[in-house]
Design an enzyme around this catalytic site. Structure first.
Site, PDB file in Angstrom:
ATOM      1  CD  GLN A 214      36.280  24.821   4.429  1.00  0.00           C
ATOM      2  OE1 GLN A 214      36.446  25.980   4.501  1.00  0.00           O
ATOM      3  NE2 GLN A 214      35.380  23.919   5.346  1.00  0.00           N
ATOM      4  CG  ASP A 255      27.627  20.616   2.906  1.00  0.00           C
ATOM      5  OD1 ASP A 255      28.017  21.798   2.123  1.00  0.00           O
ATOM      6  OD2 ASP A 255      28.347  19.957   3.253  1.00  0.00           O
TER       7      ASP A 255
HETATM    8  C1  LIG Z   1      31.034  17.862  -2.148  1.00  0.00           C
HETATM    9  S1  LIG Z   1      30.566  18.249  -0.570  1.00  0.00           S
HETATM   10  C2  LIG Z   1      31.539  19.510  -0.216  1.00  0.00           C
HETATM   11  C3  LIG Z   1      30.975  20.586   0.578  1.00  0.00           C
HETATM   12  O1  LIG Z   1      31.238  20.376   2.019  1.00  0.00           O
HETATM   13  C4  LIG Z   1      31.677  21.460   2.415  1.00  0.00           C
HETATM   14  O2  LIG Z   1      31.573  21.826   3.756  1.00  0.00           O
HETATM   15  P1  LIG Z   1      32.611  21.224   5.145  1.00  0.00           P
HETATM   16  O3  LIG Z   1      34.206  21.526   4.362  1.00  0.00           O
HETATM   17  O4  LIG Z   1      32.276  22.196   6.281  1.00  0.00           O
HETATM   18  O5  LIG Z   1      32.511  19.886   5.021  1.00  0.00           O
HETATM   19  C5  LIG Z   1      31.510  22.500   1.619  1.00  0.00           C
HETATM   20  O6  LIG Z   1      30.055  22.914   1.914  1.00  0.00           O
HETATM   21  C6  LIG Z   1      31.321  21.950   0.022  1.00  0.00           C
HETATM   22  O7  LIG Z   1      30.458  22.681  -1.002  1.00  0.00           O
END
Ligand SMILES: CSC[C@H]1O[C@H](OP(=O)(O)O)[C@H](O)[C@@H]1O
Length: 365
Positions: A214, A255
């Protein structure tokens, strides 16, 4: 709407109602950074699948997406059944789709917070036996309110967090916590965007964030869209740059935050927090109220999503490990509250001990 909100150029998910009926529209994050692909989803199952497959991801973004998915299900039912649809049947269908959305991902509490908020709205109107068309209209208004409130929360976290940044600061971030993860400027990225727009010459070290990348794929793309200077690093380089004295602070998202201030966030966050403490670097977590779960006493109770091993053993479909090896793929870890310098929320910055501050932050107006 504030001018800064109007200037937000990237949107993760939105609602459209065109000649063919309602649609949940989203930017397919699995295609970034190579392609900007917009999807128009017309069935709630497609919406659930999009959350599960990370076409849309990030705690606030998946909460909003689930809310729109519920609206889509009822709008579709009303379009199919018309006058024949009763309020009771519409509410029964709502409850079934709510369970579908709850089953998509277990860790981000925003998903459950948004579904519960939509369900309270639906239950109240079902008790009044309103016309199904009115039920659909009110649910859409509730979903849009979730979106608008998150955008405002992001802006406020950005303003408060930017006060922690000085001109010339180099900061590190993990995963993606910007416009792609929220309905606004982001959580942990919002202070960086606001500081940049204030003219503070900040520089962002972006963890690539294995295994789904990401950081490399999404945060590097987002920051580049806004012209924020960045250096992309692999996750195992963070300690090196901290030891070099390059990093002034770490900003991450969350999260789920529990009543004592423990934080569940993307896998690798806990390690970053330990490294930051070892190098006496402030470790900030930006988190809207919708991500705070006071029903859980500590991070030990947070369900951690275990994802497909193929995310670890392949990159863009190319295998990078021997076939058949045992794989672990926890998508999140828990950072204990004692490693956190402060929690940046839309209602203020909370410092340890967190419990009382979190209760005040979550208290209704
Ligand atoms: C502002 S929430 C973003 C948070 O979500 C991400 O997880 P994922 O990409 O698996 O949905 C990650 O934990 C980020 O910090």
């Amino acid at each position: 709407m504030s001018s800064l909100l109007r200037q937000q150029r990237v949107h993760a998910v939105w609602w459209e109602d065109d000649g063919e009926g309602a649609a949940v529209c989203l930017l397919d994050q699995t295609q970034l950074p190579a392609e900007v692909v917009h999807l128009r989803l017309r069935h709630e199952q497609e919406v659930a699948d999009a959350i599960r497959s990370l076409k849309v991801r990030g705690a606030p973004a998946i909460g909003a997406t689930a809310a729109f998915g519920l609206c889509l299900a009822l709008a579709r039912l009303l379009r199919e059944q018309g006058e024949g649809l009763t309020c009771a049947a519409a509410y029964a269908h709502f409850l079934k789709v709510a369970e579908l959305m709850r089953g998509t991902r277990p860790t981000a509490v925003n998903l459950f917070w948004a579904i519960e908020r939509m369900q309270r709205c639906a239950e109240r109107l079902a008790k009044e036996e309103v016309a199904p068309s009115y039920l659909v209209q009110q649910l859409q208004a509730e979903a849009q309110a979730i979106v608008d409130e998150d955008a405002q929360a992001c802006l406020r976290m950005g303003e408060l967090g930017a006060e922690l940044l000085q001109d010339g600061d180099h900061v590190l971030t993990h995963c993606n916590t910007g416009m792609l993860a929220t309905m606004g400027w982001g959580t942990a990225l919002a202070p960086l965007y606001i500081a940049h727009r204030q003219g503070k010459r900040i520089h962002v070290y972006v963890d690539e964030t294995r295994p789904v990348l990401q950081g490399a794929r999404l945060t590097a793309w987002e920051l580049s869209q806004e012209g924020v200077p960045l250096t992309l690093i692999t996750d195992n380089m963070a300690a090196y740059f901290m030891a070099q004295g390059n990093i002034k602070a770490v900003f991450v998202g969350a999260d789920r935050v529990t009543a004592n201030g423990d934080v569940a966030n993307k896998i690798g966050t806990y390690g970053l927090a330990v490294l930051a403490r070892a190098h006496q670097i402030p470790f900030y977590v930006a988190v809207p109220r919708s991500t705070i779960d006071l029903s859980l006493a500590s991070g030990a109770h947070i369900p951690i999503e275990q994802r497909n091993p193929a995310e670890v053993t392949t990159i863009r479909g190319v295998s990078i490990a021997p076939a058949g090896v045992q794989v672990a793929n926890p998508a999140f870890d828990v950072t204990p509250n004692h490693l956190i310098t402060a929690l940046i929320t839309e209602r203020g910055i909370a410092y340890p001990p967190f419990a009382d501050s979190l209760r005040q932050i979550c208290a209704d107006d």
